[in-house]
Design a protein around this motif. Structure first.
Motif, PDB file in Angstrom:
ATOM      1  N   SER A  81     130.501   3.022  30.647  1.00 55.55           N
ATOM      2  CA  SER A  81     130.835   4.190  29.836  1.00 55.55           C
ATOM      3  C   SER A  81     129.831   4.311  28.707  1.00 55.55           C
ATOM      4  O   SER A  81     129.310   3.309  28.216  1.00 55.55           O
ATOM      5  CB  SER A  81     132.257   4.096  29.275  1.00 55.55           C
ATOM      6  N   THR A  90     129.376   4.507  21.544  1.00 51.78           N
ATOM      7  CA  THR A  90     129.947   3.277  22.069  1.00 51.78           C
ATOM      8  C   THR A  90     129.585   3.208  23.543  1.00 51.78           C
ATOM      9  O   THR A  90     129.471   4.240  24.217  1.00 51.78           O
ATOM     10  CB  THR A  90     131.477   3.215  21.899  1.00 51.78           C
ATOM     11  N   ARG A  92     130.180   0.585  27.121  1.00 50.11           N
ATOM     12  CA  ARG A  92     130.616  -0.610  27.841  1.00 50.11           C
ATOM     13  C   ARG A  92     129.614  -0.791  28.970  1.00 50.11           C
ATOM     14  O   ARG A  92     129.312   0.150  29.700  1.00 50.11           O
ATOM     15  CB  ARG A  92     132.035  -0.450  28.390  1.00 50.11           C
ATOM     16  N   TYR A  94     128.032  -3.656  32.074  1.00 46.45           N
ATOM     17  CA  TYR A  94     128.272  -4.844  32.890  1.00 46.45           C
ATOM     18  C   TYR A  94     126.943  -5.525  33.185  1.00 46.45           C
ATOM     19  O   TYR A  94     125.900  -4.860  33.262  1.00 46.45           O
ATOM     20  CB  TYR A  94     128.992  -4.459  34.184  1.00 46.45           C
ATOM     21  N   TYR A 112     129.699  -6.199  28.205  1.00 44.17           N
ATOM     22  CA  TYR A 112     129.388  -5.970  26.800  1.00 44.17           C
ATOM     23  C   TYR A 112     130.165  -4.764  26.304  1.00 44.17           C
ATOM     24  O   TYR A 112     130.269  -3.746  27.004  1.00 44.17           O
ATOM     25  CB  TYR A 112     127.897  -5.642  26.614  1.00 44.17           C
ATOM     26  N   GLU A 113     130.686  -4.867  25.074  1.00 45.70           N
ATOM     27  CA  GLU A 113     131.214  -3.725  24.332  1.00 45.70           C
ATOM     28  C   GLU A 113     130.228  -3.508  23.193  1.00 45.70           C
ATOM     29  O   GLU A 113     130.018  -4.402  22.368  1.00 45.70           O
ATOM     30  CB  GLU A 113     132.621  -4.005  23.799  1.00 45.70           C
ATOM     31  N   ASP A 114     129.607  -2.348  23.167  1.00 49.56           N
ATOM     32  CA  ASP A 114     128.510  -2.080  22.242  1.00 49.56           C
ATOM     33  C   ASP A 114     128.782  -0.897  21.334  1.00 49.56           C
ATOM     34  O   ASP A 114     129.482   0.040  21.716  1.00 49.56           O
ATOM     35  CB  ASP A 114     127.228  -1.749  23.017  1.00 49.56           C
ATOM     36  N   THR A 115     128.170  -0.950  20.167  1.00 42.98           N
ATOM     37  CA  THR A 115     127.995   0.242  19.359  1.00 42.98           C
ATOM     38  C   THR A 115     126.490   0.440  19.205  1.00 42.98           C
ATOM     39  O   THR A 115     125.745  -0.532  19.062  1.00 42.98           O
ATOM     40  CB  THR A 115     128.678   0.150  17.980  1.00 42.98           C
ATOM     41  N   ARG A 128     126.796  -5.835  19.577  1.00 44.52           N
ATOM     42  CA  ARG A 128     127.043  -6.163  20.978  1.00 44.52           C
ATOM     43  C   ARG A 128     128.051  -7.315  20.996  1.00 44.52           C
ATOM     44  O   ARG A 128     127.906  -8.273  20.250  1.00 44.52           O
ATOM     45  CB  ARG A 128     125.768  -6.612  21.705  1.00 44.52           C
ATOM     46  N   SER A 129     129.051  -7.195  21.850  1.00 45.01           N
ATOM     47  CA  SER A 129     130.035  -8.260  22.018  1.00 45.01           C
ATOM     48  C   SER A 129     130.154  -8.544  23.506  1.00 45.01           C
ATOM     49  O   SER A 129     130.534  -7.666  24.289  1.00 45.01           O
ATOM     50  CB  SER A 129     131.388  -7.847  21.444  1.00 45.01           C
TER      51      SER A 129
END
Length: 141
Positions: A81, A90, A92, A94, A112-115, A128-129
């Motif tokens: 996304s 934002t 997401r 893989y 990863y969940e990113d801003t 980045r998480s």
């Protein structure tokens, strides 16, 4: 809807992700560093010994040391996304990684969940998480 905002920005963010993956595969710290904002943070909650690293210089120093553990890595990433609102987004994404460790070949998959932020016309990672999803190991060969 997982993909929102202007097409041009979503494409630029996807290219940011692709530049990151390319730099990992080439073990190119300078190119990898260019994907982060100066005040970025990188969180690795599944690796409590590392935790969250703040600031581009500290992130790059940590990455250079970590990459010694991943000789010959092949790193791929793709977005699940991308949601753009102005100069913030934002994402997401893989990941799939393949590398050798001793006599074993390791395949890691993660998310990863990113801003992201747009600065001076360029999209960069602000945070980045990373979370592990799956690991597979087998004999090299």
């Amino acid at each position: 809807m997982p993909f929102t905002g202007p097409f041009e920005d979503r494409l630029a963010i996807r290219e940011l992700l692709e530049a990151y993956a390319d730099a990992v595969t080439r073990n190119d710290a300078e190119a990898w560093s260019a994907t982060f904002a100066e005040d970025a943070e990188w969180a690795l909650p599944d690796y409590p010994e590392i935790g969250t690293t703040h600031g581009k210089a500290a992130i790059v120093a940590m990455w250079k040391e970590a990459m010694k553990q991943y000789p010959g890595i092949m790193f791929e990433a793709w977005p699940g996304s991308i949601e753009v609102q102005g100069d913030h987004a934002t994402m997401r994404s893989y990941t799939a990684e393949v590398y050798d460790q001793g006599a074993m070949t390791v395949r890691d998959r993660g998310v990863y969940e990113d801003t992201c932020v747009k600065q001076d016309g360029r999209w960069l990672f602000k945070s980045r998480s990373f979370r592990k999803l799956h690991r597979q190991q087998g004999p090299r060969g």
